[in-house]
Write a protein that holds these residues in place. Structure first.
Motif, mmCIF file in Angstrom:
data_model
loop_
_atom_site.group_PDB
_atom_site.id
_atom_site.type_symbol
_atom_site.label_atom_id
_atom_site.label_comp_id
_atom_site.label_asym_id
_atom_site.label_seq_id
_atom_site.Cartn_x
_atom_site.Cartn_y
_atom_site.Cartn_z
ATOM 1 N N ASN A 2 0.838 -1.191 0.000
ATOM 2 C CA ASN A 2 0.000 0.000 0.000
ATOM 3 C C ASN A 2 0.881 1.251 0.000
ATOM 4 O O ASN A 2 1.697 1.440 0.894
ATOM 5 C CB ASN A 2 -0.890 -0.031 1.242
ATOM 6 C CG ASN A 2 -2.162 0.755 1.075
ATOM 7 O OD1 ASN A 2 -2.431 1.290 0.001
ATOM 8 N ND2 ASN A 2 -2.936 0.813 2.123
ATOM 9 N N LYS A 4 1.631 4.786 0.809
ATOM 10 C CA LYS A 4 1.119 5.775 1.767
ATOM 11 C C LYS A 4 0.963 7.160 1.157
ATOM 12 O O LYS A 4 0.305 8.012 1.721
ATOM 13 C CB LYS A 4 2.019 5.831 2.995
ATOM 14 C CG LYS A 4 1.953 4.569 3.819
ATOM 15 C CD LYS A 4 2.830 4.669 5.029
ATOM 16 C CE LYS A 4 2.763 3.362 5.793
ATOM 17 N NZ LYS A 4 3.612 3.369 6.973
ATOM 18 N N ASN A 6 -0.383 7.605 -1.878
ATOM 19 C CA ASN A 6 -1.476 7.540 -2.835
ATOM 20 C C ASN A 6 -2.561 8.525 -2.391
ATOM 21 O O ASN A 6 -2.918 8.585 -1.217
ATOM 22 C CB ASN A 6 -2.026 6.103 -2.873
ATOM 23 C CG ASN A 6 -3.094 5.933 -3.919
ATOM 24 O OD1 ASN A 6 -4.112 6.614 -3.895
ATOM 25 N ND2 ASN A 6 -2.864 5.008 -4.831
ATOM 26 N N ASN A 8 -5.653 8.471 -2.573
ATOM 27 C CA ASN A 8 -6.788 7.811 -1.931
ATOM 28 C C ASN A 8 -6.492 7.347 -0.513
ATOM 29 O O ASN A 8 -7.412 6.949 0.199
ATOM 30 C CB ASN A 8 -7.267 6.635 -2.792
ATOM 31 C CG ASN A 8 -7.841 7.117 -4.101
ATOM 32 O OD1 ASN A 8 -8.538 8.128 -4.155
ATOM 33 N ND2 ASN A 8 -7.526 6.417 -5.173
ATOM 34 N N GLU A 9 -5.238 7.398 -0.102
ATOM 35 C CA GLU A 9 -4.855 7.017 1.257
ATOM 36 C C GLU A 9 -4.796 8.231 2.192
ATOM 37 O O GLU A 9 -4.600 8.076 3.383
ATOM 38 C CB GLU A 9 -3.489 6.312 1.256
ATOM 39 C CG GLU A 9 -3.473 5.004 0.501
ATOM 40 C CD GLU A 9 -4.386 3.960 1.114
ATOM 41 O OE1 GLU A 9 -4.433 3.873 2.353
ATOM 42 O OE2 GLU A 9 -5.070 3.248 0.345
#
Length: 141
Positions: A2, A4, A6, A8-9
């Protein structure tokens, strides 16, 4: 893995979008009152207490005098407030509602309910959101 970074995060992005959306929802409601969103915030403060100092309004709304002074001048031009220097300390400027400014409160009474309907959320949802936002804001003090 994932990422961090991004978009969307990020918590900041949906909060930013929500703030923009909320202000956009206010726009037509406030246009009917001939107020901008910052002017509405000042009026909310004054509707709580009909006379406040410029400093008190600035602290309440977290606005500096460079932002607040022109805003207050426009509200005075609309005959919603008066600006008078304190007799005891000429550095202090008192802002008071005019009769017209006080009467505008009656027209604005429906705005919170209209906003809740426009956002399609319950009082409970808004209360929970507000409490969480206040918790976050207070944690940095």
């Amino acid at each position: 893995m994932n990422d961090k970074l991004n978009i969307n995060e990020q918590i900041c992005f949906p909060i930013y979008l929500l703030a923009k959306d909320i202000i956009a929802l206010y726009k037509p409601l406030l246009n009917a009152l001939n107020l901008t969103y910052p002017q509405y915030l000042v009026m909310l403060v004054l509707w709580e207490n009909e006379t406040r100092t410029v400093n008190t309004i600035g602290k309440t709304l977290n606005l500096d005098s460079g932002t607040l002074t022109p805003l207050l001048k426009r509200l005075q031009q609309k005959e919603l407030v008066t600006r008078t220097r304190s007799v005891t300390d000429e550095r202090v400027v008192n802002i008071s509602l005019t009769t017209k400014g006080a009467q505008l409160k009656n027209e604005a009474q429906c705005i919170p309910e209209q906003m809740m309907e426009a956002m399609n959320v319950s009082v409970e949802d808004l209360t929970t959101l507000k409490e969480l936002v206040i918790k976050i804001l207070n944690s940095k003090k």
